[in-house]
Design a protein around this motif. Structure first.
Motif, PDB file in Angstrom:
ATOM      1  N   ALA A 486       6.541   2.402  -0.768  1.00 60.14           N
ATOM      2  CA  ALA A 486       7.280   3.422  -0.024  1.00 60.14           C
ATOM      3  C   ALA A 486       6.375   4.592   0.331  1.00 60.14           C
ATOM      4  O   ALA A 486       6.453   5.155   1.444  1.00 60.14           O
ATOM      5  N   ALA A 487       5.495   4.975  -0.583  1.00 60.63           N
ATOM      6  CA  ALA A 487       4.562   6.069  -0.303  1.00 60.63           C
ATOM      7  C   ALA A 487       3.602   5.682   0.809  1.00 60.63           C
ATOM      8  O   ALA A 487       3.262   6.524   1.673  1.00 60.63           O
ATOM      9  N   MET A 488       3.133   4.452   0.837  1.00 63.82           N
ATOM     10  CA  MET A 488       2.233   4.004   1.886  1.00 63.82           C
ATOM     11  C   MET A 488       2.923   4.026   3.250  1.00 63.82           C
ATOM     12  O   MET A 488       2.334   4.439   4.260  1.00 63.82           O
ATOM     13  N   ILE A 489       4.186   3.591   3.289  1.00 66.77           N
ATOM     14  CA  ILE A 489       4.917   3.602   4.559  1.00 66.77           C
ATOM     15  C   ILE A 489       5.140   5.035   5.019  1.00 66.77           C
ATOM     16  O   ILE A 489       4.998   5.359   6.213  1.00 66.77           O
ATOM     17  N   ALA A 490       5.490   5.918   4.084  1.00 66.82           N
ATOM     18  CA  ALA A 490       5.689   7.329   4.443  1.00 66.82           C
ATOM     19  C   ALA A 490       4.415   7.946   4.997  1.00 66.82           C
ATOM     20  O   ALA A 490       4.457   8.843   5.846  1.00 66.82           O
ATOM     21  N   ALA A 491       3.275   7.452   4.547  1.00 70.14           N
ATOM     22  CA  ALA A 491       1.977   7.961   5.030  1.00 70.14           C
ATOM     23  C   ALA A 491       1.529   7.280   6.313  1.00 70.14           C
ATOM     24  O   ALA A 491       0.441   7.574   6.825  1.00 70.14           O
ATOM     25  N   GLY A 492       2.350   6.357   6.831  1.00 69.85           N
ATOM     26  CA  GLY A 492       2.028   5.700   8.089  1.00 69.85           C
ATOM     27  C   GLY A 492       1.293   4.387   7.953  1.00 69.85           C
ATOM     28  O   GLY A 492       0.876   3.802   8.951  1.00 69.85           O
ATOM     29  N   ASP A 493       1.123   3.895   6.748  1.00 69.26           N
ATOM     30  CA  ASP A 493       0.378   2.654   6.528  1.00 69.26           C
ATOM     31  C   ASP A 493       1.340   1.510   6.182  1.00 69.26           C
ATOM     32  O   ASP A 493       1.311   0.971   5.071  1.00 69.26           O
ATOM     33  N   ALA A 497       1.243  -1.483   3.245  1.00 67.10           N
ATOM     34  CA  ALA A 497       2.382  -1.701   2.357  1.00 67.10           C
ATOM     35  C   ALA A 497       2.798  -3.165   2.367  1.00 67.10           C
ATOM     36  O   ALA A 497       3.115  -3.738   1.303  1.00 67.10           O
ATOM     37  N   ARG A 498       2.787  -3.774   3.518  1.00 61.29           N
ATOM     38  CA  ARG A 498       3.168  -5.189   3.595  1.00 61.29           C
ATOM     39  C   ARG A 498       2.154  -6.073   2.853  1.00 61.29           C
ATOM     40  O   ARG A 498       2.538  -7.070   2.230  1.00 61.29           O
ATOM     41  N   ARG A 499       0.882  -5.709   2.921  1.00 60.17           N
ATOM     42  CA  ARG A 499      -0.117  -6.473   2.157  1.00 60.17           C
ATOM     43  C   ARG A 499       0.150  -6.336   0.658  1.00 60.17           C
ATOM     44  O   ARG A 499       0.065  -7.317  -0.098  1.00 60.17           O
ATOM     45  N   LEU A 500       0.483  -5.120   0.243  1.00 58.81           N
ATOM     46  CA  LEU A 500       0.798  -4.890  -1.168  1.00 58.81           C
ATOM     47  C   LEU A 500       2.018  -5.710  -1.588  1.00 58.81           C
ATOM     48  O   LEU A 500       2.013  -6.370  -2.638  1.00 58.81           O
ATOM     49  N   LEU A 501       3.057  -5.688  -0.771  1.00 55.75           N
ATOM     50  CA  LEU A 501       4.288  -6.414  -1.107  1.00 55.75           C
ATOM     51  C   LEU A 501       4.051  -7.925  -1.120  1.00 55.75           C
ATOM     52  O   LEU A 501       4.610  -8.641  -1.955  1.00 55.75           O
ATOM     53  N   THR A 502       3.211  -8.386  -0.210  1.00 53.76           N
ATOM     54  CA  THR A 502       2.888  -9.822  -0.174  1.00 53.76           C
ATOM     55  C   THR A 502       2.101 -10.228  -1.408  1.00 53.76           C
ATOM     56  O   THR A 502       2.413 -11.242  -2.058  1.00 53.76           O
ATOM     57  N   ASP A 503       1.091  -9.448  -1.749  1.00 53.68           N
ATOM     58  CA  ASP A 503       0.280  -9.763  -2.921  1.00 53.68           C
ATOM     59  C   ASP A 503       1.136  -9.782  -4.182  1.00 53.68           C
ATOM     60  O   ASP A 503       1.002 -10.669  -5.036  1.00 53.68           O
ATOM     61  N   PHE A 504       2.014  -8.797  -4.297  1.00 52.11           N
ATOM     62  CA  PHE A 504       2.881  -8.742  -5.483  1.00 52.11           C
ATOM     63  C   PHE A 504       3.820  -9.948  -5.533  1.00 52.11           C
ATOM     64  O   PHE A 504       3.978 -10.575  -6.586  1.00 52.11           O
ATOM     65  N   THR A 505       4.444 -10.297  -4.405  1.00 49.74           N
ATOM     66  CA  THR A 505       5.393 -11.411  -4.351  1.00 49.74           C
ATOM     67  C   THR A 505       4.718 -12.714  -4.763  1.00 49.74           C
ATOM     68  O   THR A 505       5.251 -13.473  -5.575  1.00 49.74           O
ATOM     69  N   VAL A 506       3.549 -12.985  -4.209  1.00 47.98           N
ATOM     70  CA  VAL A 506       2.833 -14.222  -4.529  1.00 47.98           C
ATOM     71  C   VAL A 506       2.365 -14.221  -5.979  1.00 47.98           C
ATOM     72  O   VAL A 506       2.565 -15.198  -6.719  1.00 47.98           O
ATOM     73  N   GLN A 507       1.743 -13.120  -6.398  1.00 48.39           N
ATOM     74  CA  GLN A 507       1.188 -13.067  -7.744  1.00 48.39           C
ATOM     75  C   GLN A 507       2.274 -13.159  -8.805  1.00 48.39           C
ATOM     76  O   GLN A 507       2.129 -13.878  -9.804  1.00 48.39           O
TER      77      GLN A 507
END
Length: 595
Positions: A486-493, A497-507
């Motif tokens: 959420a902080a990454m999205i708020a900062a415009g990235d 954030a999607r890379r982070l969410l993908t990595d977490f989901t797979v791992q």
């Protein structure tokens, strides 16, 4: 002119159509602890799904752009009239029944037999229902079943009401085939139920939708749940010609007052009495025990179980994940108790003829079968289940989480998969029921369920402990990942954030599979050969059977003396669990006095 004659012919032709079975719920934000929307679904069926692959795997469908003039193919669902025991009605050939105009952009979503959650936190769940009219698919005339309806809705919609309206318009325009169906659509703020069946007119279909009041919980289990309503109700939507069709084909008369959807289109439950309603009662009673709801009802058309209930305590995530883990423990229907559960409380029953998903009632008759097993919420033939959540306090990629659990609900572990993820663990996307693969998520969990049946009362304690630890750790990690993304999205990235969410989901998916395979190995060692071996201390216990089972199994008439013939002819011996010493030359009468 009333066409009752034609309608009855349709009933006769379709009376033996088999179906599949699921349990679903929706917890609205006002009924949850922190304003979360929860939607749950158990996919209790066996066979290929709409993609003509086995229904034990998960698919992530990415977002896509489409050229002007493109079309979207609509596929035949081989499970549109299939039995949970695997008897499929229809040919699973991937037949394209027709096509609809494609939209410029479709959203990413998760699907299997039915759609689950899309990238905009739109959630869905499904259960099959008995309907009086169940017509076959026909190209260009009846091309939609609930599976493809749910997929198209999640590809194109961001709100629950939009999804309901789209599904209704597709049924009206392109026709509906197969069993009756219930779909839940929910977004972070609102939830709707839409129920549907074929139309006796042969084209289009019949459908009705009702909004779930905020602050309440909806439950369904293979029976239509929408009941009476009148024209003009702002919280109801329905096919425009519903009342006219019902009148013309003898489903109801305008003189009968408010339209009762269940009575007009269905005889209620299928398979056997309480097949559906007992599961509805169980979840409602668990959440709202203060209502003192009775599991006993007069018939399938009962109104004793309300459309929704207000939970006594707001539902949190842990409770939501527990609702499908139930064998009626502690009730009159407890499947872990009694002779049928065996000496070790096995709650699962082999399906027999009386459990078949065939119609047991019609307009004039009800089949009183020789016997059937209670249908639990946690069914042994479950292929997967999930609890999806939508949270209005977070951006869509973060707020939507699909908690997905392969195989049987009671012994599964729900793995978190974010709406903003663009991939999942390979273990969840591979596998078939016809070939054992220890690395497939389904077989990882299904093996543990089947192994646990050998000594369920003991093994389930080990399973619960590991299950609770893994899910608690997932909840902790989701909280941390929520904040970072959420902080990454708020900062415009958002891309980051999607890379982070993908990595977490797979791992996290990989970690859960690894941990459960370790548990499997431990259970094999600990409970092999009827023994209980402590892997750490290497202590071996020979626990035998419970006393009540020795009594039921006539253990007291076993080889306790050499005069077995006389022993077995002695009536009324009870197993006491006590051993006694007698002189070597004691007579059988003397021994019987002691035992």
């Amino acid at each position: 002119m009333r066409r009752t004659g034609i309608f009855l012919v349709l009933l006769i032709l379709l009376a033996c159509a088999p179906v599949s079975a699921c349990t679903i719920f929706a917890v609205t934000p006002g009924a949850s602890e922190n304003g979360t929307m929860y939607v749950g679904h158990t996919n209790d069926g066996v066979g290929p799904d709409w993609r003509n692959i086995d229904d034990i795997t998960l698919t992530y469908v990415p977002a896509a752009d489409h050229a002007p003039g493109a079309t979207r193919a609509i596929y035949f669902d081989p499970n549109s009239g299939s039995d949970a025991a695997g008897k499929k009605a229809g040919n699973a050939t991937g037949l394209v029944l027709g096509s609809i105009e494609q939209v410029p952009h479709t959203y990413a979503y998760y699907t299997a037999s039915y759609a689950m959650m899309n990238e905009h936190q739109l959630l869905s769940a499904e259960c099959t229902d008995y309907a009086k009219v169940q017509l076959d698919a026909e190209e260009g005339k009846r091309i939609f079943y609930s599976s493809e309806l749910s997929n198209v809705a999640l590809e194109r919609c961001t709100t629950a009401r939009d999804a309901v309206e789209l599904v209704g318009s597709l049924i009206d325009t392109y026709g509906y085939y197969g069993t009756g169906e219930t779909l839940i659509f929910a977004d972070p703020k609102e939830a709707w139920v839409i129920e549907m069946c074929s139309s006796p007119a042969g084209t289009g279909g019949l459908w009705v939708a009702e909004k779930i009041p905020d602050g309440e919980v909806f439950v369904a289990g293979n029976e239509f749940r929408i009941r009476t309503f009148a024209e003009g109700d702002p919280d109801m939507l329905y096919t425009p010609d519903l009342f006219a069709i019902a009148e013309e084909y003898g489903l109801r008369s305008s003189s009968e007052g408010d339209f009762d959807w269940l009575e007009a289109t269905s005889y209620g439950e299928y398979s056997h009495p309480y097949y559906s309603l007992m599961r509805v009662w169980r979840i409602q009673d668990r959440l709202a025990p203060s209502l003192n709801l009775s599991p006993y009802v007069e018939d399938s058309y009962t109104k004793a179980l309300p459309f929704t209930v207000v939970p006594d305590t707001p539902v949190n995530r842990t409770t939501a994940l527990s609702l499908f883990r139930d064998h009626y423990e502690g009730t009159d229907f407890d499947l872990t108790a009694g002779v049928a559960a065996g000496p070790f409380g096995n709650p699962y029953r082999y399906l027999g003829p009386a459990d078949a998903h065939t119609d047991f009632q019609n307009e004039s008759s009800i089949e009183v079968r020789a016997g059937a097993n209670p249908r639990p919420v946690s069914a042994v033939f479950c292929s997967y289940s999930y609890v999806a959540e939508a949270r209005s306090s977070l951006p869509d990629p973060v707020g939507g989480v699909l908690w997905f659990g392969p195989a049987v609900t009671y012994e599964t572990v729900y793995a978190p998969m974010y709406a903003g993820s663009e991939n999942v663990s390979t273990a969840y996307t591979t596998g078939t029921r016809t070939e054992y693969d220890p690395d497939a998520a389904y077989w990882t969990f299904d093996f543990v369920t089947n192994w646990a049946m050998l000594r369920y009362d003991a093994m389930i304690e080990d399973i619960r402990a590991e299950q609770a630890a893994l899910e608690a750790d997932s909840i902790r990690q989701v909280g941390e990942t929520d904040a970072r993304a959420a902080a990454m999205i708020a900062a415009g990235d958002e891309a980051g954030a999607r890379r982070l969410l993908t990595d977490f989901t797979v791992q996290r998916g990989d970690e859960i599979i690894d941990e459960w395979q370790d548990l499997s190995a431990m259970l094999v060692v600990k409970y092999s050969n009827g023994l209980i071996t402590d892997p750490a201390t290497e202590d071996v216990d020979e626990p035998g059977y419970p006393a009540w089972w020795y009594q039921e199994a006539d253990y007291q008439y076993g080889p306790r003396v050499y005069d077995l013939e006389r022993l077995r002819a002695t009536p009324g011996l009870n197993y006491t669990g006590e051993n006694v010493w007698v002189p070597r030359n004691a007579s059988i009468d003397q021994i019987l006095e002691r035992i």
